[in-house]
Design a protein around this motif. Sequence first.
Motif, PDB file in Angstrom:
ATOM      1  N   TRP A  18      -3.465   7.703  12.358  1.00 44.90           N
ATOM      2  CA  TRP A  18      -2.519   8.651  11.554  1.00 44.90           C
ATOM      3  C   TRP A  18      -1.345   9.017  11.997  1.00 44.90           C
ATOM      4  CZ3 TRP A  18      -3.293   9.460   6.515  1.00 44.90           C
ATOM      5  CH2 TRP A  18      -4.583   9.295   6.016  1.00 44.90           C
ATOM      6  N   LYS A  21       0.625   5.714  12.699  1.00 41.01           N
ATOM      7  CA  LYS A  21       0.572   4.753  11.375  1.00 41.01           C
ATOM      8  C   LYS A  21       0.360   3.388  11.806  1.00 41.01           C
ATOM      9  CE  LYS A  21       3.938   7.444   8.991  1.00 41.01           C
ATOM     10  NZ  LYS A  21       5.405   7.296   8.264  1.00 41.01           N
ATOM     11  N   ASN A  22      -0.590   3.180  12.750  1.00 43.67           N
ATOM     12  CA  ASN A  22      -0.936   2.003  13.210  1.00 43.67           C
ATOM     13  C   ASN A  22      -2.051   1.373  12.491  1.00 43.67           C
ATOM     14  OD1 ASN A  22      -1.721  -0.408  14.658  1.00 43.67           O
ATOM     15  ND2 ASN A  22      -1.269   0.356  16.670  1.00 43.67           N
ATOM     16  N   LYS A  23      -2.013   0.750  11.534  1.00 39.81           N
ATOM     17  CA  LYS A  23      -3.296   0.274  10.671  1.00 39.81           C
ATOM     18  C   LYS A  23      -4.192  -0.777  11.310  1.00 39.81           C
ATOM     19  CE  LYS A  23      -0.864   1.054   6.232  1.00 39.81           C
ATOM     20  NZ  LYS A  23      -0.552   0.650   5.112  1.00 39.81           N
ATOM     21  N   GLU A  51      -7.413   2.155   3.507  1.00 39.88           N
ATOM     22  CA  GLU A  51      -5.856   1.777   3.815  1.00 39.88           C
ATOM     23  C   GLU A  51      -5.346   2.041   2.527  1.00 39.88           C
ATOM     24  OE1 GLU A  51      -2.957  -2.092   4.933  1.00 39.88           O
ATOM     25  OE2 GLU A  51      -5.134  -2.245   4.985  1.00 39.88           O
ATOM     26  N   MET A  54      -4.830   5.993   2.793  1.00 39.63           N
ATOM     27  CA  MET A  54      -3.739   6.401   3.765  1.00 39.63           C
ATOM     28  C   MET A  54      -2.118   6.109   3.242  1.00 39.63           C
ATOM     29  SD  MET A  54      -3.899   4.665   7.563  1.00 39.63           S
ATOM     30  CE  MET A  54      -2.479   5.186   8.833  1.00 39.63           C
ATOM     31  N   ASP A  55      -2.050   5.142   2.558  1.00 35.06           N
ATOM     32  CA  ASP A  55      -0.834   4.677   1.859  1.00 35.06           C
ATOM     33  C   ASP A  55      -0.475   5.689   1.182  1.00 35.06           C
ATOM     34  OD1 ASP A  55      -0.692   2.167   3.522  1.00 35.06           O
ATOM     35  OD2 ASP A  55      -1.044   0.904   1.573  1.00 35.06           O
ATOM     36  N   HIS A  58       0.684   8.774   2.863  1.00 35.20           N
ATOM     37  CA  HIS A  58       1.928   8.696   3.713  1.00 35.20           C
ATOM     38  C   HIS A  58       2.977   8.363   2.616  1.00 35.20           C
ATOM     39  CE1 HIS A  58       0.108   7.658   7.593  1.00 35.20           C
ATOM     40  NE2 HIS A  58       0.353   8.898   7.544  1.00 35.20           N
TER      41      HIS A  58
END
Length: 138
Positions: A18, A21-23, A51, A54-55, A58
């Motif tokens: 988080w 932001k390292n997916k 994912e 999360m996008d 963000h």
Amino acid sequence: MKKPTNKDLVNLYYEELWNKKNKDYIDILFDDNIIFYGSLGVECEGKKQFESYMDTIHTGIPDLFHSITQWVVDDNSIAVRAIYAGRHSGNLLNFEATNSRLMYNGATFFKFYEGKIQSVWVLGDLHGLLEQLKNNSN
């Protein structure tokens, strides 16, 4: 290299996934059948759906930062109390960017299976978040 503890996994979830932001950490941390329940009315099953969620978050708060303030650790589960903070600079919950700082509290419950996060259940202060979005959009 020692196997990460469940507490290590939670730290990595917040710090690497988080906050940075390292997916790549989606594959590292999550069971293939991860189930994620979010306080924004979201339920995700699997890594791809997470994912995408999360996008979305963000997009609304690109600099979202998670701070853990309290831990409760059990054998196969962990609960944390956290503070979420960032600048609302994109669409979030149908509110256009206000460029205002947001901060709200939440609690997250993690379950683990064979060294991976199996489920995440987030209970954020949605009322507090919506009040900030409404007040800042006037």
